[in-house]
Write a protein that holds these residues in place. Structure first.
Motif, PDB file in Angstrom:
ATOM      1  N   GLY A 106      -5.298  11.400   3.131  1.00  0.00           N
ATOM      2  CA  GLY A 106      -4.922  10.849   4.433  1.00  0.00           C
ATOM      3  C   GLY A 106      -4.077   9.610   4.290  1.00  0.00           C
ATOM      4  N   ASN A 107      -4.135   8.961   3.134  1.00  0.00           N
ATOM      5  CA  ASN A 107      -3.411   7.707   2.951  1.00  0.00           C
ATOM      6  C   ASN A 107      -1.900   7.882   3.062  1.00  0.00           C
ATOM      7  N   ALA A 108      -1.404   9.057   2.735  1.00  0.00           N
ATOM      8  CA  ALA A 108       0.037   9.300   2.831  1.00  0.00           C
ATOM      9  C   ALA A 108       0.546   9.101   4.258  1.00  0.00           C
ATOM     10  N   SER A 109      -0.329   9.230   5.231  1.00  0.00           N
ATOM     11  CA  SER A 109       0.087   9.065   6.628  1.00  0.00           C
ATOM     12  C   SER A 109       0.300   7.604   7.011  1.00  0.00           C
ATOM     13  N   VAL A 110      -0.173   6.671   6.154  1.00  0.00           N
ATOM     14  CA  VAL A 110      -0.031   5.248   6.479  1.00  0.00           C
ATOM     15  C   VAL A 110       0.718   4.458   5.416  1.00  0.00           C
ATOM     16  N   GLY A 111       1.002   5.067   4.267  1.00  0.00           N
ATOM     17  CA  GLY A 111       1.720   4.331   3.226  1.00  0.00           C
ATOM     18  C   GLY A 111       1.445   4.859   1.843  1.00  0.00           C
ATOM     19  N   ARG A 112       1.550   3.958   0.870  1.00  0.00           N
ATOM     20  CA  ARG A 112       1.366   4.317  -0.522  1.00  0.00           C
ATOM     21  C   ARG A 112       0.002   3.849  -1.014  1.00  0.00           C
ATOM     22  N   PRO A 113      -0.569   4.541  -1.988  1.00  0.00           N
ATOM     23  CA  PRO A 113      -0.018   5.715  -2.630  1.00  0.00           C
ATOM     24  C   PRO A 113      -0.071   6.936  -1.722  1.00  0.00           C
ATOM     25  N   SER A 114       0.876   7.823  -1.952  1.00  0.00           N
ATOM     26  CA  SER A 114       0.941   9.057  -1.173  1.00  0.00           C
ATOM     27  C   SER A 114       0.853  10.296  -2.053  1.00  0.00           C
ATOM     28  N   ASN A 115       0.965  10.112  -3.363  1.00  0.00           N
ATOM     29  CA  ASN A 115       0.868  11.215  -4.304  1.00  0.00           C
ATOM     30  C   ASN A 115      -0.577  11.708  -4.355  1.00  0.00           C
ATOM     31  N   PRO A 116      -0.825  12.988  -4.100  1.00  0.00           N
ATOM     32  CA  PRO A 116      -2.202  13.500  -4.103  1.00  0.00           C
ATOM     33  C   PRO A 116      -2.933  13.291  -5.431  1.00  0.00           C
ATOM     34  N   ASP A 117      -2.191  13.106  -6.529  1.00  0.00           N
ATOM     35  CA  ASP A 117      -2.836  12.844  -7.815  1.00  0.00           C
ATOM     36  C   ASP A 117      -3.604  11.526  -7.805  1.00  0.00           C
ATOM     37  N   ASP A 141     -16.442   7.027   3.373  1.00  0.00           N
ATOM     38  CA  ASP A 141     -15.169   7.734   3.283  1.00  0.00           C
ATOM     39  C   ASP A 141     -14.531   7.597   4.651  1.00  0.00           C
ATOM     40  N   GLY A 142     -13.451   6.795   4.744  1.00  0.00           N
ATOM     41  CA  GLY A 142     -12.845   6.599   6.052  1.00  0.00           C
ATOM     42  C   GLY A 142     -11.623   5.715   6.013  1.00  0.00           C
ATOM     43  N   PHE A 143     -11.334   5.129   7.138  1.00  0.00           N
ATOM     44  CA  PHE A 143     -10.125   4.335   7.352  1.00  0.00           C
ATOM     45  C   PHE A 143     -10.494   2.876   7.554  1.00  0.00           C
ATOM     46  N   VAL A 144      -9.728   1.989   6.928  1.00  0.00           N
ATOM     47  CA  VAL A 144      -9.913   0.554   7.132  1.00  0.00           C
ATOM     48  C   VAL A 144      -8.563  -0.089   7.444  1.00  0.00           C
ATOM     49  N   ASP A 145      -8.609  -1.195   8.167  1.00  0.00           N
ATOM     50  CA  ASP A 145      -7.397  -1.961   8.479  1.00  0.00           C
ATOM     51  C   ASP A 145      -7.229  -3.078   7.462  1.00  0.00           C
ATOM     52  N   GLY A 146      -6.049  -3.710   7.515  1.00  0.00           N
ATOM     53  CA  GLY A 146      -5.779  -4.943   6.784  1.00  0.00           C
ATOM     54  C   GLY A 146      -5.683  -4.849   5.286  1.00  0.00           C
ATOM     55  N   PRO A 147      -4.765  -4.175   4.696  1.00  0.00           N
ATOM     56  CA  PRO A 147      -3.770  -3.279   5.281  1.00  0.00           C
ATOM     57  C   PRO A 147      -4.384  -1.912   5.604  1.00  0.00           C
ATOM     58  N   PRO A 148      -3.735  -1.179   6.505  1.00  0.00           N
ATOM     59  CA  PRO A 148      -4.271   0.138   6.882  1.00  0.00           C
ATOM     60  C   PRO A 148      -4.260   1.094   5.692  1.00  0.00           C
ATOM     61  N   ARG A 149      -5.428   1.726   5.470  1.00  0.00           N
ATOM     62  CA  ARG A 149      -5.539   2.656   4.351  1.00  0.00           C
ATOM     63  C   ARG A 149      -6.778   3.533   4.508  1.00  0.00           C
ATOM     64  N   PHE A 150      -6.710   4.695   3.886  1.00  0.00           N
ATOM     65  CA  PHE A 150      -7.853   5.598   3.792  1.00  0.00           C
ATOM     66  C   PHE A 150      -8.504   5.356   2.436  1.00  0.00           C
ATOM     67  N   VAL A 151      -9.830   5.195   2.424  1.00  0.00           N
ATOM     68  CA  VAL A 151     -10.536   4.908   1.175  1.00  0.00           C
ATOM     69  C   VAL A 151     -11.826   5.705   1.073  1.00  0.00           C
ATOM     70  N   GLN A 152     -12.282   5.829  -0.173  1.00  0.00           N
ATOM     71  CA  GLN A 152     -13.647   6.238  -0.470  1.00  0.00           C
ATOM     72  C   GLN A 152     -14.263   5.113  -1.276  1.00  0.00           C
ATOM     73  N   ARG A 153     -15.548   4.885  -1.031  1.00  0.00           N
ATOM     74  CA  ARG A 153     -16.302   3.860  -1.755  1.00  0.00           C
ATOM     75  C   ARG A 153     -17.643   4.445  -2.155  1.00  0.00           C
TER      76      ARG A 153
END
Length: 173
Positions: A106-117, A141-153
Motif C-alpha cells: 500500500g505504501n506505493a500509493s503514498v510514496g517510496r519505497p514503492s518496490n514490492p521487494d 498493520d496499517g497507515f500512519v501520518d507524519g510522514p504518510p506511510r503504510f507499515v507493519q510492526r
C-alpha cells in the motif's frame, strides 16, 4: 521504545541497519549495550562513544557478519531484506525480543519505497514469527501520518520458560 523501557539495564541490543542511530542513542541512554550495524561507515562514525560496538558490514551480500551471535533484543526499523530475515531472527537469544517495523503493501500509493521487494505483505511478520516459534506480544498493520506511510510492526519474544513455570509478564503499557 515502548518495550525497551522494561528490559534490564545492560541488555545486549542489536540495531540492524541502524542508519544514523536514532534508536542506538535512545537505547544506550536507557543503559543498554547496543551493537550498531549498518553498511554506511560514515553514519556509524557518528555513533562512536554511544554504541557499545560499531559493525560496518554489507548486510545483504557476502557472509553474514553476525553468525553465532545472540542478543537480548534485535531491532529493525525501515529496512527489509528477506534473504536475511531468518539469520536476523537467529540472533534473538532465548528470552530475547524481536522488534521490527517497516513499510508495508500500500505504501506505493503514498510514496517510496514503492518496490514490492521492500514492502511487507499482509501478515508477513506474523507468519515469520510463527515459523520461528516466537510469541507475538504486539502487532500492527496499517497507515500512519507524519510522514504518510503504510507499515507493519511486531514485538515478539523467544520465550525461555521452563515447563510448568509461569509465563513472563510482558508489560503492554
Amino acid at each position: 521504545m515502548r518495550f525497551a523501557r522494561h528490559w534490564p539495564a545492560g541488555s545486549r541490543v542489536l540495531d540492524l541497519a541502524c542508519g544514523s542511530g536514532r534508536h542506538v542513542r535512545a537505547l544506550a541512554a536507557l543503559g543498554h549495550r547496543v551493537t550498531a550495524a549498518d553498511r554506511d561507515a560514515a553514519a556509524l562514525a557518528g555513533l562512536q562513544g554511544v554504541a557499545a560496538e560499531l559493525l560496518a558490514a554489507d548486510l545483504e551480500s557476502g557472509p553474514w557478519p553476525l553468525e553465532g551471535r545472540r542478543f537480548d533484543a534485535v531491532i529493525v526499523t525501515n529496512y527489509l531484506w528477506r534473504p536475511r530475515l531468518e539469520a536476523t531472527l537467529a540472533c534473538v537469544a532465548p528470552g530475547g525480543w524481536w522488534l521490527h517495523e517497516t513499510f508495508a503493501a500500500g505504501n506505493a500509493s503514498v510514496g517510496r519505497p514503492s518496490n514490492p521487494d521492500f514492502l511487507l505483505q499482509p501478515g508477513e511478520l506474523l507468519a515469520l514469527a510463527a515459523r520461528e516459534g516466537l510469541r507475538v506480544v504486539a502487532y500492527e498493520d496499517g497507515f500512519v501520518d507524519g510522514p504518510p506511510r503504510f507499515v507493519q510492526r511486531i514485538a515478539a519474544l523467544r520465550e525461555d520458560v521452563a515447563p510448568g513455570a509461569a509465563p513472563p509478564r510482558n508489560r503492554l503499557d
